[in-house]
Design a protein around this motif. Structure first.
Motif, PDB file in Angstrom:
ATOM      1  N   GLU A  93       4.525  10.238  -9.260  1.00  0.00           N
ATOM      2  CA  GLU A  93       3.603  10.379 -10.776  1.00  0.00           C
ATOM      3  C   GLU A  93       3.004  11.903 -10.628  1.00  0.00           C
ATOM      4  O   GLU A  93       3.214  12.574 -11.867  1.00  0.00           O
ATOM      5  CB  GLU A  93       2.583   9.409 -11.066  1.00  0.00           C
ATOM      6  N   TRP A  94       2.370  12.107  -9.537  1.00  0.00           N
ATOM      7  CA  TRP A  94       1.703  13.502  -9.610  1.00  0.00           C
ATOM      8  C   TRP A  94       2.627  14.687  -9.636  1.00  0.00           C
ATOM      9  O   TRP A  94       2.593  15.651 -10.297  1.00  0.00           O
ATOM     10  CB  TRP A  94       0.988  13.420  -8.312  1.00  0.00           C
ATOM     11  N   VAL A 142      10.958   2.064  -7.017  1.00  0.00           N
ATOM     12  CA  VAL A 142       9.682   1.470  -6.488  1.00  0.00           C
ATOM     13  C   VAL A 142       9.236   0.281  -7.425  1.00  0.00           C
ATOM     14  O   VAL A 142       8.705  -0.547  -6.597  1.00  0.00           O
ATOM     15  CB  VAL A 142       8.756   2.939  -6.699  1.00  0.00           C
ATOM     16  N   ARG A 143       9.547   0.336  -8.592  1.00  0.00           N
ATOM     17  CA  ARG A 143       9.102  -0.791  -9.410  1.00  0.00           C
ATOM     18  C   ARG A 143       9.748  -2.002  -8.805  1.00  0.00           C
ATOM     19  O   ARG A 143       9.289  -3.219  -8.852  1.00  0.00           O
ATOM     20  CB  ARG A 143       9.120  -0.576 -10.790  1.00  0.00           C
ATOM     21  N   ARG A 165       2.579   1.757  -3.329  1.00  0.00           N
ATOM     22  CA  ARG A 165       1.776   2.144  -4.197  1.00  0.00           C
ATOM     23  C   ARG A 165       1.583   3.789  -4.147  1.00  0.00           C
ATOM     24  O   ARG A 165       1.606   4.653  -5.072  1.00  0.00           O
ATOM     25  CB  ARG A 165       0.488   1.521  -4.387  1.00  0.00           C
ATOM     26  N   GLU A 178       3.785  15.228 -13.071  1.00  0.00           N
ATOM     27  CA  GLU A 178       2.687  15.726 -13.777  1.00  0.00           C
ATOM     28  C   GLU A 178       2.700  17.258 -13.378  1.00  0.00           C
ATOM     29  O   GLU A 178       2.678  17.931 -14.344  1.00  0.00           O
ATOM     30  CB  GLU A 178       1.365  15.104 -13.339  1.00  0.00           C
ATOM     31  N   ASP A 179       2.797  17.428 -11.954  1.00  0.00           N
ATOM     32  CA  ASP A 179       2.804  18.915 -11.644  1.00  0.00           C
ATOM     33  C   ASP A 179       3.757  19.976 -12.172  1.00  0.00           C
ATOM     34  O   ASP A 179       3.840  20.943 -12.539  1.00  0.00           O
ATOM     35  CB  ASP A 179       2.697  19.060 -10.116  1.00  0.00           C
ATOM     36  N   VAL A 200       1.645  -1.121  -8.702  1.00  0.00           N
ATOM     37  CA  VAL A 200       1.691   0.364  -9.087  1.00  0.00           C
ATOM     38  C   VAL A 200       1.602   0.645 -10.459  1.00  0.00           C
ATOM     39  O   VAL A 200       1.497  -0.205 -11.293  1.00  0.00           O
ATOM     40  CB  VAL A 200       3.199   0.536  -8.623  1.00  0.00           C
ATOM     41  N   ARG A 251      -8.305  11.411  -8.278  1.00  0.00           N
ATOM     42  CA  ARG A 251      -7.320  11.854  -9.397  1.00  0.00           C
ATOM     43  C   ARG A 251      -7.885  10.870 -10.756  1.00  0.00           C
ATOM     44  O   ARG A 251      -7.991  11.354 -11.669  1.00  0.00           O
ATOM     45  CB  ARG A 251      -5.772  11.788  -9.237  1.00  0.00           C
ATOM     46  N   SER A 310       4.503   5.606  -5.494  1.00  0.00           N
ATOM     47  CA  SER A 310       4.397   5.394  -7.029  1.00  0.00           C
ATOM     48  C   SER A 310       3.593   6.603  -7.436  1.00  0.00           C
ATOM     49  O   SER A 310       3.810   7.411  -8.546  1.00  0.00           O
ATOM     50  CB  SER A 310       3.987   4.155  -7.340  1.00  0.00           C
ATOM     51  N   ASP A 311       2.526   6.676  -6.629  1.00  0.00           N
ATOM     52  CA  ASP A 311       1.321   7.805  -7.025  1.00  0.00           C
ATOM     53  C   ASP A 311       2.103   9.023  -7.117  1.00  0.00           C
ATOM     54  O   ASP A 311       1.825   9.916  -7.974  1.00  0.00           O
ATOM     55  CB  ASP A 311       0.058   7.656  -6.283  1.00  0.00           C
ATOM     56  N   LEU A 312       2.538   9.275  -5.782  1.00  0.00           N
ATOM     57  CA  LEU A 312       3.072  10.691  -5.511  1.00  0.00           C
ATOM     58  C   LEU A 312       4.076  11.096  -6.581  1.00  0.00           C
ATOM     59  O   LEU A 312       4.050  12.263  -7.115  1.00  0.00           O
ATOM     60  CB  LEU A 312       3.514  10.802  -4.130  1.00  0.00           C
ATOM     61  N   SER A 335       0.710  -1.128   0.004  1.00  0.00           N
ATOM     62  CA  SER A 335      -0.056  -0.066  -0.099  1.00  0.00           C
ATOM     63  C   SER A 335       0.897   1.100  -0.041  1.00  0.00           C
ATOM     64  O   SER A 335       0.850   1.852  -0.804  1.00  0.00           O
ATOM     65  CB  SER A 335      -0.831  -0.106   1.235  1.00  0.00           C
ATOM     66  N   PRO A 336       1.845   1.710   1.000  1.00  0.00           N
ATOM     67  CA  PRO A 336       2.763   2.667   0.925  1.00  0.00           C
ATOM     68  C   PRO A 336       3.491   2.764  -0.307  1.00  0.00           C
ATOM     69  O   PRO A 336       3.630   3.752  -0.744  1.00  0.00           O
ATOM     70  CB  PRO A 336       3.419   2.490   2.192  1.00  0.00           C
TER      71      PRO A 336
END
Lengths: 490, 141
Positions: free
Chosen positions: A290-291, A315-316, A283, A294-295, B120, B24, A286-288, A280-281
């Motif tokens: 990516e964001w 991470v992968r 993931r 993006e930002d 992920v 998102r 990974s999301d953070l 979970s963490p």
């Protein structure tokens, strides 16, 4: 007396045959007067005692026994001859014969009185029982030395024989057991039920495990109880319905099973926690990342862009490590869904989905009959070994040889490559978790061999590495049992 | 086609990043319904019962994570089905656990669906598509 017998054969023929039969009978034979002096013997008696016929005809029968038996034997001829009962002496106690050379040997004597026109005579039949005694001693040795408790039970459910292990296990002396009901070795609450089980068994005896699927409990003299496993073997052809019971104390095994079950439960819990609490963490990270990317958009320094990629890579990789760990943890558990596996089509299937550079050739030789086994772990093991052979190859072109053949009760796989080989110093290390001889940025975590080894061993097989110093190429040999081990009853 | 009936999503997840990832993901795939976030089962119940500072309007669906502190997903479902006013609530489980035991326990509490979050990387496009479909074809109690 007529000259013809009821069979129509002349008397002389019958007499002749009778004396021939007597002469070559497998037992020693002596006819004596009532004082014991021998008047007739056969060939076997000569052979048995090592005297000539002429010598024997000079003897009293007692001469053939050691000194200590002579008086007792002579007494047998005292008393009233008219109600003399034929008897067998030597059965039930040790009786020996005395040879001409002074050696002794175990015998059994059948003795009977015979009324003849020449007066009362005595017939003695002597059997050399050395062979039987030897077998008895062997039997005794086997029973005494057996690692489990052995009990012989008669048709009435009474204990006829026990070995020292049984005495030790139950805490009774032999004399306390022999002749008593078998049920004394059970907890009181089980005795009545056991009696009816025993009678049902006696009605259709067969070699079998007792109480399959149930927990069997035995009781010691001091009242304490312990778990047992019992094998029942009816003594074939025995009029008395003798049954041989082999009893094993399984206290230790049960304890170990319990511990093992607990360990497996813990592992399962760990696996579950790992899959959720670690992933979970991850993931989230990974999301953070990516964001953030993006930002930042396109307006980002090369160093930051590069580092973001490096974070994502790691991470992968961590995600893959967790997956591998879980696969490794699960590999210890053998599933029960066995299917018929054809090795040729299994290997073809693995090769079909395995990416490999165009320069690589794979040769497959299968000389193995299809057999029933767990397909998924076998497939996973093959995929790992074949992809290792490709991934660790140091040249653009190479050949991989896959051989499968049946050897004894094993199906033996050999996966041989012509890559760089594995130096002896590293040959043990490669089977350990997360050990890889390749640089880190490769697309693997170093679990493949450890996983393969665990999969193979969980199925009762083993894996061996073959790579010689100074020459190219590595071969992995896997022995995979063609037959399933019988599962425990639990 | 008539105007599609809108619904509000109550997203129950203790991990704020995971919750934001869902938001998102849905926004990215043009799913513009209102979303209310609850950090665990207890907060979700308060919101549904109107005792929380965050408010929600009907119709709504619940996207529920299972593994949470204080009140986890299964405990939330048990409580929800015992509540006369809320027992008909449409709940989808959205979790990282694909474990058989979790799935069957969740379905025992009459959930409308069970979705496992993939590893992920990009996800939620399927979820967004599904919710869009769902919104355009379902009639709510």
């Amino acid at each position: 007396m007529s000259l013809m017998t009821p069979t129509g054969l002349p008397r002389e023929v019958i007499d002749n045959v009778t004396s021939q039969v007597l002469e070559f009978a497998p037992n020693g034979f002596a006819l004596t007067m009532t004082d014991g002096s021998i008047v007739l013997v056969n060939a076997e008696l000569e052979r048995m005692f090592g005297y000539s016929r002429a010598q024997l005809l000079e003897f009293h029968i007692e001469r053939l026994l050691p000194e200590r038996f002579r008086q007792g034997h002579a007494l047998l001829r005292d008393g009233n001859w008219n109600d003399f009962k034929p008897r067998n002496i030597g059965a039930g106690r040790e009786l020996f014969g005395l040879r001409a050379d002074g050696t002794e040997f175990p015998i059994e004597i059948g003795i009977n009185a015979l009324q003849t026109p020449g007066g009362m005579m005595v017939v003695e039949t002597i059997a050399d029982i050395s062979v039987r005694k030897r077998l008895e001693r062997m039997f005794q040795k086997i029973v005494e030395a057996a690692p489990c408790g052995i009990l012989m039970i008669d048709g009435q459910g009474r204990i006829a024989m026990v070995n020292p292990q049984a005495e030790l296990m139950f805490g009774y002396a032999r004399t306390e057991l022999i002749g008593n009901e078998l049920e004394m070795l059970l907890p009181e609450r089980l005795r009545a039920a056991h009696g009816s089980h025993r009678r049902a068994f006696a009605a259709s005896p067969a070699i079998r495990q007792m109480g399959v699927g149930r927990d069997l409990t035995a009781r010691r003299k001091d009242g304490s109880e312990f778990p047992v496993e019992i094998g029942l073997n009816p003594v074939a052809g025995d009029q008395d319905g003798l049954v041989l019971a082999a009893v094993t104390d399984i206290t230790r095994r049960n304890t170990m099973q319990l511990e093992l079950r607990q360990a497996n439960a813990n592992l399962e819990e760990f696996t579950y926690a790992a899959s959720h609490d670690l992933k979970s963490p991850l993931r989230g990270i990974s999301d953070l990342v990516e964001w953030i990317a993006e930002d930042l958009g396109a307006d980002v320094s090369p160093a930051v862009a590069r580092n973001l990629v490096r974070v994502s890579d790691r991470v992968r990789r961590l995600d893959r490590v967790i997956d591998d760990l879980l696969a490794y943890a699960r590999a210890g558990a053998t599933s029960s869904d066995a299917v018929m596996v054809d090795l040729q089509s299994l290997i073809d299937g693995v090769l079909e989905i395995l990416p490999r550079p165009p320069g690589f050739r794979v040769r497959v030789h299968v000389q193995s009959q299809p057999f029933v086994t767990n397909k998924a772990p076998m497939e996973s093991m093959l995929r790992n070994l074949i992809s290792n052979a490709i991934k660790h190859h140091d040249r653009d072109a190479g050949t991989i040889e896959i051989r499968v053949e049946d050897i004894g009760r094993y199906c033996v796989f050999s996966i041989a490559d012509d890559g760089p080989g594995i130096p002896p110093a590293h040959q043990e290390r490669v089977f350990r978790m997360f050990q890889t001889l390749a640089p880190r940025n490769h697309e693997h975590t170093g679990i493949g061999l450890a996983l393969s080894k665990r999969l193979v061993e969980a199925h009762g097989g083993w894996i061996k590495l073959d790579s010689t110093e100074g020459t190219r190429g590595t071969a992995f040999h896997v022995w995979w049992p063609r037959f399933q081990w019988r599962k425990n009853y639990d | 086609m008539t105007e599609t009936p809108a619904f509000t999503v109550l997203l129950v997840d203790d991990d704020d990043v995971a919750a934001e990832a869902v938001v998102r993901g849905l926004r990215k795939h043009s799913m513009h319904c209102p979303i209310v976030i609850a950090e665990d089962g207890a907060a979700a119940l308060q919101i549904l019962r109107g005792t929380h500072v965050r408010k929600i309007t009907k119709p709504y669906i619940v996207l529920l994570d299972l593994n949470m502190p204080r009140m986890n997903g299964i405990e939330f479902l048990r409580e929800l089905r015992l509540d006369g006013a809320l027992k008909g609530t449409v709940v989808f489980v959205l979790t990282t656990s694909g474990a058989e035991a979790d799935r069957s326990r969740a379905y025992d509490h009459n959930i409308a669906g069970y979705m496992v979050k993939s590893a992920v990387g990009p996800q939620f496009s399927g979820l967004a598509r599904f919710l869009t479909e769902y919104r355009s074809t379902m009639l709510f109690p």
